[in-house]
Design a protein around this motif. Structure first.
Motif, PDB file in Angstrom:
ATOM      1  N   THR A  57       7.843  -3.017  13.732  1.00  0.00           N
ATOM      2  CA  THR A  57       7.118  -2.857  12.466  1.00  0.00           C
ATOM      3  C   THR A  57       6.321  -1.565  12.366  1.00  0.00           C
ATOM      4  OG1 THR A  57       5.912  -4.188  10.838  1.00  0.00           O
ATOM      5  CG2 THR A  57       4.909  -3.969  13.018  1.00  0.00           C
ATOM      6  N   GLY A  58       6.046  -0.904  13.497  1.00  0.00           N
ATOM      7  CA  GLY A  58       5.288   0.339  13.447  1.00  0.00           C
ATOM      8  C   GLY A  58       3.915   0.116  12.856  1.00  0.00           C
ATOM      9  N   ASN A  59       3.555   0.937  11.883  1.00  0.00           N
ATOM     10  CA  ASN A  59       2.236   0.800  11.251  1.00  0.00           C
ATOM     11  C   ASN A  59       2.221  -0.231  10.121  1.00  0.00           C
ATOM     12  OD1 ASN A  59       3.611   2.232   9.303  1.00  0.00           O
ATOM     13  ND2 ASN A  59       2.168   3.930   9.182  1.00  0.00           N
ATOM     14  N   GLY A  60       3.259  -1.061  10.081  1.00  0.00           N
ATOM     15  CA  GLY A  60       3.257  -2.184   9.150  1.00  0.00           C
ATOM     16  C   GLY A  60       3.723  -1.881   7.745  1.00  0.00           C
ATOM     17  N   VAL A  61       4.419  -0.772   7.552  1.00  0.00           N
ATOM     18  CA  VAL A  61       4.786  -0.381   6.194  1.00  0.00           C
ATOM     19  C   VAL A  61       5.734  -1.395   5.546  1.00  0.00           C
ATOM     20  CG1 VAL A  61       6.658   1.135   6.997  1.00  0.00           C
ATOM     21  CG2 VAL A  61       5.648   1.480   4.721  1.00  0.00           C
ATOM     22  N   ILE A  62       6.719  -1.910   6.288  1.00  0.00           N
ATOM     23  CA  ILE A  62       7.663  -2.833   5.660  1.00  0.00           C
ATOM     24  C   ILE A  62       6.997  -4.153   5.284  1.00  0.00           C
ATOM     25  CG2 ILE A  62       9.766  -4.185   6.053  1.00  0.00           C
ATOM     26  CD1 ILE A  62      10.946  -1.705   7.387  1.00  0.00           C
ATOM     27  N   PRO A  63       6.185  -4.782   6.162  1.00  0.00           N
ATOM     28  CA  PRO A  63       5.452  -5.968   5.702  1.00  0.00           C
ATOM     29  C   PRO A  63       4.599  -5.701   4.460  1.00  0.00           C
ATOM     30  CG  PRO A  63       5.395  -5.881   8.076  1.00  0.00           C
ATOM     31  CD  PRO A  63       6.025  -4.593   7.627  1.00  0.00           C
ATOM     32  N   LEU A  64       3.952  -4.554   4.394  1.00  0.00           N
ATOM     33  CA  LEU A  64       3.148  -4.241   3.217  1.00  0.00           C
ATOM     34  C   LEU A  64       4.024  -4.140   1.970  1.00  0.00           C
ATOM     35  CD1 LEU A  64       0.665  -1.577   4.659  1.00  0.00           C
ATOM     36  CD2 LEU A  64       0.123  -3.937   4.031  1.00  0.00           C
ATOM     37  N   LEU A  65       5.141  -3.431   2.084  1.00  0.00           N
ATOM     38  CA  LEU A  65       6.039  -3.290   0.934  1.00  0.00           C
ATOM     39  C   LEU A  65       6.634  -4.627   0.515  1.00  0.00           C
ATOM     40  CD1 LEU A  65       7.923  -0.019   2.005  1.00  0.00           C
ATOM     41  CD2 LEU A  65       6.168  -0.215   0.235  1.00  0.00           C
ATOM     42  N   LEU A  66       7.026  -5.441   1.496  1.00  0.00           N
ATOM     43  CA  LEU A  66       7.625  -6.741   1.167  1.00  0.00           C
ATOM     44  C   LEU A  66       6.617  -7.698   0.553  1.00  0.00           C
ATOM     45  CD1 LEU A  66       9.947  -7.471   4.236  1.00  0.00           C
ATOM     46  CD2 LEU A  66      10.570  -6.514   2.005  1.00  0.00           C
ATOM     47  N   SER A  67       5.342  -7.545   0.885  1.00  0.00           N
ATOM     48  CA  SER A  67       4.326  -8.467   0.365  1.00  0.00           C
ATOM     49  C   SER A  67       4.251  -8.442  -1.149  1.00  0.00           C
ATOM     50  CB  SER A  67       2.951  -8.126   0.957  1.00  0.00           C
ATOM     51  OG  SER A  67       2.437  -6.912   0.419  1.00  0.00           O
ATOM     52  N   ALA A  68       4.698  -7.344  -1.758  1.00  0.00           N
ATOM     53  CA  ALA A  68       4.699  -7.248  -3.218  1.00  0.00           C
ATOM     54  C   ALA A  68       5.918  -7.926  -3.833  1.00  0.00           C
ATOM     55  CB  ALA A  68       4.661  -5.771  -3.646  1.00  0.00           C
ATOM     56  N   LYS A  69       6.886  -8.340  -3.000  1.00  0.00           N
ATOM     57  CA  LYS A  69       8.131  -8.933  -3.492  1.00  0.00           C
ATOM     58  C   LYS A  69       8.257 -10.417  -3.186  1.00  0.00           C
ATOM     59  CE  LYS A  69      11.948  -6.734  -2.695  1.00  0.00           C
ATOM     60  NZ  LYS A  69      13.058  -6.046  -1.992  1.00  0.00           N
ATOM     61  N   THR A  70       7.385 -10.956  -2.349  1.00  0.00           N
ATOM     62  CA  THR A  70       7.571 -12.326  -1.874  1.00  0.00           C
ATOM     63  C   THR A  70       6.232 -12.972  -1.579  1.00  0.00           C
ATOM     64  OG1 THR A  70       8.615 -13.676  -0.143  1.00  0.00           O
ATOM     65  CG2 THR A  70       7.787 -11.530   0.525  1.00  0.00           C
ATOM     66  N   ASN A  71       6.218 -14.296  -1.621  1.00  0.00           N
ATOM     67  CA  ASN A  71       5.050 -15.066  -1.182  1.00  0.00           C
ATOM     68  C   ASN A  71       5.208 -15.565   0.245  1.00  0.00           C
ATOM     69  OD1 ASN A  71       3.611 -14.874  -3.670  1.00  0.00           O
ATOM     70  ND2 ASN A  71       4.924 -16.464  -4.537  1.00  0.00           N
ATOM     71  N   ALA A  72       6.322 -15.232   0.894  1.00  0.00           N
ATOM     72  CA  ALA A  72       6.582 -15.689   2.258  1.00  0.00           C
ATOM     73  C   ALA A  72       5.567 -15.094   3.220  1.00  0.00           C
ATOM     74  CB  ALA A  72       7.992 -15.289   2.680  1.00  0.00           C
ATOM     75  N   HIS A  73       5.391 -15.771   4.357  1.00  0.00           N
ATOM     76  CA  HIS A  73       4.542 -15.200   5.401  1.00  0.00           C
ATOM     77  C   HIS A  73       5.377 -14.207   6.199  1.00  0.00           C
ATOM     78  CE1 HIS A  73       0.787 -15.288   7.696  1.00  0.00           C
ATOM     79  NE2 HIS A  73       1.552 -14.872   8.697  1.00  0.00           N
ATOM     80  N   ILE A  74       4.789 -13.062   6.502  1.00  0.00           N
ATOM     81  CA  ILE A  74       5.503 -11.958   7.145  1.00  0.00           C
ATOM     82  C   ILE A  74       4.866 -11.674   8.499  1.00  0.00           C
ATOM     83  CG2 ILE A  74       6.333  -9.598   6.893  1.00  0.00           C
ATOM     84  CD1 ILE A  74       5.670  -9.923   3.832  1.00  0.00           C
ATOM     85  N   HIS A  75       5.703 -11.648   9.534  1.00  0.00           N
ATOM     86  CA  HIS A  75       5.251 -11.370  10.890  1.00  0.00           C
ATOM     87  C   HIS A  75       5.751  -9.984  11.301  1.00  0.00           C
ATOM     88  CE1 HIS A  75       4.136 -15.640  11.597  1.00  0.00           C
ATOM     89  NE2 HIS A  75       5.154 -15.873  10.773  1.00  0.00           N
ATOM     90  N   GLY A  76       4.841  -9.074  11.594  1.00  0.00           N
ATOM     91  CA  GLY A  76       5.212  -7.751  12.072  1.00  0.00           C
ATOM     92  C   GLY A  76       5.156  -7.711  13.592  1.00  0.00           C
ATOM     93  N   ILE A  77       6.235  -7.271  14.239  1.00  0.00           N
ATOM     94  CA  ILE A  77       6.338  -7.228  15.693  1.00  0.00           C
ATOM     95  C   ILE A  77       6.296  -5.764  16.130  1.00  0.00           C
ATOM     96  CG2 ILE A  77       7.672  -7.947  17.699  1.00  0.00           C
ATOM     97  CD1 ILE A  77       6.845 -10.249  15.798  1.00  0.00           C
ATOM     98  N   GLU A  78       5.287  -5.397  16.932  1.00  0.00           N
ATOM     99  CA  GLU A  78       5.148  -4.000  17.371  1.00  0.00           C
ATOM    100  C   GLU A  78       4.652  -3.956  18.805  1.00  0.00           C
ATOM    101  OE1 GLU A  78       5.067  -0.233  18.145  1.00  0.00           O
ATOM    102  OE2 GLU A  78       6.001  -0.996  16.303  1.00  0.00           O
ATOM    103  N   ILE A  79       5.333  -3.182  19.653  1.00  0.00           N
ATOM    104  CA  ILE A  79       5.010  -3.138  21.082  1.00  0.00           C
ATOM    105  C   ILE A  79       3.848  -2.209  21.410  1.00  0.00           C
ATOM    106  CG2 ILE A  79       6.655  -1.298  21.633  1.00  0.00           C
ATOM    107  CD1 ILE A  79       7.244  -2.844  24.260  1.00  0.00           C
ATOM    108  N   GLN A  80       3.628  -1.156  20.608  1.00  0.00           N
ATOM    109  CA  GLN A  80       2.595  -0.167  20.934  1.00  0.00           C
ATOM    110  C   GLN A  80       1.227  -0.660  20.449  1.00  0.00           C
ATOM    111  OE1 GLN A  80       3.807   4.130  20.532  1.00  0.00           O
ATOM    112  NE2 GLN A  80       5.350   3.251  19.180  1.00  0.00           N
ATOM    113  N   PRO A  81       0.268  -0.830  21.350  1.00  0.00           N
ATOM    114  CA  PRO A  81      -1.036  -1.385  20.956  1.00  0.00           C
ATOM    115  C   PRO A  81      -1.741  -0.577  19.873  1.00  0.00           C
ATOM    116  CG  PRO A  81      -0.806  -1.405  23.339  1.00  0.00           C
ATOM    117  CD  PRO A  81       0.347  -0.621  22.809  1.00  0.00           C
ATOM    118  N   GLN A  82      -1.748   0.750  20.012  1.00  0.00           N
ATOM    119  CA  GLN A  82      -2.490   1.552  19.040  1.00  0.00           C
ATOM    120  C   GLN A  82      -1.834   1.538  17.664  1.00  0.00           C
ATOM    121  OE1 GLN A  82      -0.531   2.643  21.401  1.00  0.00           O
ATOM    122  NE2 GLN A  82       0.254   4.719  21.067  1.00  0.00           N
TER     123      GLN A  82
END
Length: 250
Positions: A57-82
């Motif tokens: 997911t990186g910095n979460g751009v796709i979950p943010l973009l998808l949130s405007a298209k759906t009411n589903a819960h979105i889980h972003g998976i990212e390995i880098q802590p920062q």
């Protein structure tokens, strides 16, 4: 917008059509038009879609973009802590904590954290480049991890997607055309059938640089749709009207 703390080198960038803001930094890999294209390509608006996982997911751009298209819960998976921390703060900044959850974890551990057949949709904008023994890359560099298959491989995406996707759930992925045959083979290995494909061209007269793919878990081995070509720029090096709409809205 909720107030969050920006760290050194960070800034807010606007996601204009969604009226959202995202935290970005020049020290990490900023999102590209590929993420915008993938979020547009993914069909998530159905009321039957309740759970979405975004791999890499990186910095979460796709979950943010998808949130405007759906009411589903979105889980972003990212390995880098920062990077995961940037994504989580962007979610908080936009008041989306009830819809989006960022998980700082290894993609390869998805099947130990999430239940089998628990996701309706998986999206992924992965590292595009294989790592070879002779590859001269800094394995700890944030941008290297985003571009090269250092922490995971294409096969990991399909293996974990098969585990978490329900029957006839869909995997949406953006990648490079030169890896298309490999992705189809991996899909078949993990019961994910290619159902829709679109080639993305930088401009007329140029070769495709990007592909968008939709795979269906346990889908019938027929009915592949190849969508019309999509051009991101005109011959004059300006965004096409279609690309402008995705970036700036109507």
């Amino acid at each position: 917008m909720n107030q969050v703390t920006l760290l050194d080198g960070e800034r807010f960038d606007a996601l204009i059509p969604q009226a959202l803001e995202i935290i970005q930094s020049d020290l990490t890999f900023s999102f590209s038009v590929d993420a915008i294209l993938l979020a547009h390509f993914a069909q998530v608006s159905s009321s039957r879609i309740k759970q979405i996982a975004d791999f890499c997911t990186g910095n979460g751009v796709i979950p943010l973009l998808l949130s405007a298209k759906t009411n589903a819960h979105i889980h972003g998976i990212e390995i880098q802590p920062q990077v995961a921390d940037m994504a989580a703060r962007s979610v908080t900044h936009n008041g989306l904590n009830e819809q989006i959850t960022i998980h700082n974890m290894d993609l390869k551990a998805v099947n130990t954290v999430f239940a089998k057949d628990s996701m309706d949709i998986v999206t992924c904008n992965p590292p595009y480049f294989k790592r070879y023994e002779e590859s001269k890359v800094n394995l700890l560099d944030a941008k290297t991890l985003a571009r090269h298959e250092v922490a995971m491989t294409a096969e990991d995406i399909f293996q974990q997607a098969q585990f978490v996707l329900r029957n006839r759930g869909k995997l949406y992925i953006v990648h490079r055309p030169e890896r298309l045959s490999e992705l189809i083979v991996l899909g078949n290995k993990y019961r994910l059938t290619l159902k829709k494909l679109q080639f993305i061209y930088p401009k007329p007269g140029k070769e495709a640089k990007t592909i968008l793919l939709e795979f269906m878990k346990d889908g019938h081995d027929k009915g592949l749709r190849v969508l019309p070509p999509f051009y991101t720029q005109t011959a004059e090096d300006t965004y096409t009207p279609e690309m402008r709409r995705l970036i700036y809205g109507d």
